[in-house]
Design a protein around this motif. Sequence first.
Motif, short mmCIF file in Angstrom:
data_model
loop_
_atom_site.label_atom_id
_atom_site.label_comp_id
_atom_site.label_asym_id
_atom_site.label_seq_id
_atom_site.Cartn_x
_atom_site.Cartn_y
_atom_site.Cartn_z
N LYS A 60 13.50 7.99 13.53
CA LYS A 60 12.40 8.51 14.50
C LYS A 60 11.11 8.34 14.01
O LYS A 60 10.62 8.49 13.07
CB LYS A 60 12.73 10.27 14.45
CG LYS A 60 11.79 10.77 15.61
CD LYS A 60 12.04 12.13 15.78
CE LYS A 60 11.52 12.51 17.14
NZ LYS A 60 11.95 14.06 17.47
N GLY A 61 10.67 7.35 14.92
CA GLY A 61 9.22 6.69 14.59
C GLY A 61 8.11 7.81 14.63
O GLY A 61 8.15 8.57 15.57
N ILE A 62 7.16 7.45 13.84
CA ILE A 62 5.96 8.22 13.81
C ILE A 62 4.86 7.13 13.98
O ILE A 62 4.82 6.22 13.07
CB ILE A 62 5.65 9.12 12.51
CG1 ILE A 62 6.74 10.11 12.44
CG2 ILE A 62 4.39 9.78 12.55
CD1 ILE A 62 6.84 10.76 11.00
N LYS A 67 2.96 1.70 8.01
CA LYS A 67 2.04 1.45 6.68
C LYS A 67 2.78 2.20 5.56
O LYS A 67 2.83 1.79 4.29
CB LYS A 67 0.83 2.16 6.80
CG LYS A 67 -0.29 1.80 8.10
CD LYS A 67 -1.30 2.28 7.98
CE LYS A 67 -2.26 1.96 9.27
NZ LYS A 67 -3.05 2.90 9.50
N ASN A 68 3.74 2.91 5.74
CA ASN A 68 4.55 3.88 4.71
C ASN A 68 5.94 2.83 4.59
O ASN A 68 6.67 3.34 3.51
CB ASN A 68 4.86 5.02 4.89
CG ASN A 68 3.69 5.89 5.08
OD1 ASN A 68 2.58 5.73 4.27
ND2 ASN A 68 3.45 6.84 5.88
N VAL A 69 6.23 1.98 5.48
CA VAL A 69 7.60 1.49 5.22
C VAL A 69 7.41 -0.28 4.90
O VAL A 69 7.95 -0.67 3.95
CB VAL A 69 8.34 1.44 6.76
CG1 VAL A 69 9.64 0.56 6.70
CG2 VAL A 69 8.56 2.96 6.97
N PHE A 70 6.53 -0.99 5.52
CA PHE A 70 6.00 -2.09 5.14
C PHE A 70 5.15 -2.39 4.03
O PHE A 70 4.20 -1.77 3.89
CB PHE A 70 5.45 -2.77 6.45
CG PHE A 70 6.39 -3.23 7.39
CD1 PHE A 70 7.74 -2.97 7.40
CD2 PHE A 70 5.73 -3.88 8.84
CE1 PHE A 70 8.45 -3.39 8.57
CE2 PHE A 70 6.72 -4.29 9.86
CZ PHE A 70 8.08 -3.73 9.70
N THR A 71 5.51 -3.30 3.11
CA THR A 71 4.67 -3.88 2.17
C THR A 71 3.38 -4.57 2.91
O THR A 71 3.51 -5.12 3.95
CB THR A 71 5.05 -4.80 1.16
OG1 THR A 71 5.60 -6.12 1.71
CG2 THR A 71 6.40 -3.91 0.47
#
Length: 99
Positions: A60-62, A67-71
């Motif tokens: 479920k996207g926010i 920014k908290n998932v990709f480096t």
Amino acid sequence: MRIGRGEVVKLCAFLGRDLTDEAIDHVVEMSTFKSMKTNPKANYKDLVETNHYKTETMRKGIAGDWKNVFTVAQNEHFVNVFKEKMNNLPLTCLWEIKE
């Protein structure tokens, strides 16, 4: 975010299709996150279980959560590939929502 009846009706008009009220309600219900998360045809659950994917494919996207998932390196790679593959499309993408 949930797709509403109005969006389904607009999509039907765009596609030149006429759906019954019952069919429109069904589309709205099947397009909820909860429904899609439990539908193997929508979430690649079988591939997750056979280790093609190491994690769930439905999140479920926010807004801004990338920014908290990709480096930083992954984000730069994504941006470069996106620009390369999508440069001929007349789309404008909003990557961040300013509050």
